[in-house]
Scaffold this motif. Structure first.
Motif, PDB file in Angstrom:
ATOM      1  N   LEU A 118       0.815  -1.208   0.000  1.00 58.27           N
ATOM      2  CA  LEU A 118       0.000   0.000   0.000  1.00 58.27           C
ATOM      3  C   LEU A 118       0.853   1.264   0.000  1.00 58.27           C
ATOM      4  N   THR A 119       1.937   1.267   0.756  1.00 58.60           N
ATOM      5  CA  THR A 119       2.825   2.430   0.784  1.00 58.60           C
ATOM      6  C   THR A 119       3.378   2.708  -0.599  1.00 58.60           C
ATOM      7  N   LYS A 120       3.929   1.703  -1.234  1.00 58.92           N
ATOM      8  CA  LYS A 120       4.514   1.885  -2.562  1.00 58.92           C
ATOM      9  C   LYS A 120       3.451   2.232  -3.596  1.00 58.92           C
ATOM     10  N   HIS A 121       2.284   1.608  -3.498  1.00 55.16           N
ATOM     11  CA  HIS A 121       1.192   1.894  -4.420  1.00 55.16           C
ATOM     12  C   HIS A 121       0.795   3.369  -4.339  1.00 55.16           C
ATOM     13  N   PHE A 122       0.545   3.861  -3.127  1.00 54.50           N
ATOM     14  CA  PHE A 122       0.094   5.240  -2.981  1.00 54.50           C
ATOM     15  C   PHE A 122       1.205   6.256  -3.274  1.00 54.50           C
ATOM     16  N   LEU A 123       2.457   5.910  -3.016  1.00 48.50           N
ATOM     17  CA  LEU A 123       3.554   6.797  -3.417  1.00 48.50           C
ATOM     18  C   LEU A 123       3.648   6.869  -4.940  1.00 48.50           C
ATOM     19  N   ALA A 124       3.420   5.748  -5.612  1.00 46.92           N
ATOM     20  CA  ALA A 124       3.425   5.734  -7.084  1.00 46.92           C
ATOM     21  C   ALA A 124       2.305   6.630  -7.625  1.00 46.92           C
ATOM     22  N   LEU A 125       1.135   6.570  -7.008  1.00 49.31           N
ATOM     23  CA  LEU A 125       0.029   7.432  -7.430  1.00 49.31           C
ATOM     24  C   LEU A 125       0.363   8.906  -7.187  1.00 49.31           C
ATOM     25  N   LEU A 126       1.029   9.199  -6.073  1.00 50.20           N
ATOM     26  CA  LEU A 126       1.424  10.572  -5.788  1.00 50.20           C
ATOM     27  C   LEU A 126       2.408  11.078  -6.838  1.00 50.20           C
ATOM     28  N   GLU A 127       3.350  10.231  -7.244  1.00 53.80           N
ATOM     29  CA  GLU A 127       4.305  10.615  -8.293  1.00 53.80           C
ATOM     30  C   GLU A 127       3.580  11.013  -9.573  1.00 53.80           C
ATOM     31  N   THR A 128       2.528  10.289  -9.899  1.00 53.12           N
ATOM     32  CA  THR A 128       1.751  10.571 -11.105  1.00 53.12           C
ATOM     33  C   THR A 128       0.950  11.863 -10.949  1.00 53.12           C
ATOM     34  N   ARG A 129       0.370  12.049  -9.789  1.00 53.45           N
ATOM     35  CA  ARG A 129      -0.495  13.208  -9.536  1.00 53.45           C
ATOM     36  C   ARG A 129       0.301  14.494  -9.333  1.00 53.45           C
ATOM     37  N   ALA A 130       1.493  14.407  -8.789  1.00 51.99           N
ATOM     38  CA  ALA A 130       2.298  15.593  -8.467  1.00 51.99           C
ATOM     39  C   ALA A 130       3.718  15.428  -9.002  1.00 51.99           C
TER      40      ALA A 130
END
Length: 119
Positions: A33-45
């Protein structure tokens, strides 16, 4: 240079979140979950001006601005996995996490409110 993080499969994320909600999560769930949500943050910001750290699982550089290349970045956010997951899913507000000292943020552009919760 380390490989970019990649979002996890939707089924894996749902299963890990269910275990977190039930209080039966394991270290592997927190990592996923940590890596998944960090990956989404990279895409969003996208960008490299702020480093978001969730030890011991991962760190990413995000948000447009002055690019960081060496040493300690000028803008750093650090938190634990449970807090990061709660922020990413909207179960915890950024301001509350900062006020409760569950997040340490220093430098410019370290307010992630515009980017959270993540899809």
């Amino acid at each position: 240079m380390p490989a970019r993080l990649k979002p996890a499969a939707a089924g894996d994320v749902a299963a890990a979140l269910a275990r977190v909600d039930a209080g039966t999560s394991e270290r592997a769930d927190l990592r996923l979950l940590t890596k998944h949500f960090l990956a989404l943050l990279e895409t969003r910001a996208p960008g490299r001006s702020v480093e978001v750290r969730v030890p011991p699982y991962a760190a990413v550089q995000v948000i447009e601005g002055v690019r960081h290349t060496r040493g300690t970045p000028p803008a750093v956010i650090e938190t634990d996995a449970a807090t990061w997951i709660a922020l990413a899913t909207g179960r915890l507000a950024w301001a509350d996490a900062v006020e409760d000292a569950r997040v340490r943020a220093s430098g410019e552009r370290t307010d992630l409110t515009p980017y959270l919760p993540l899809p």
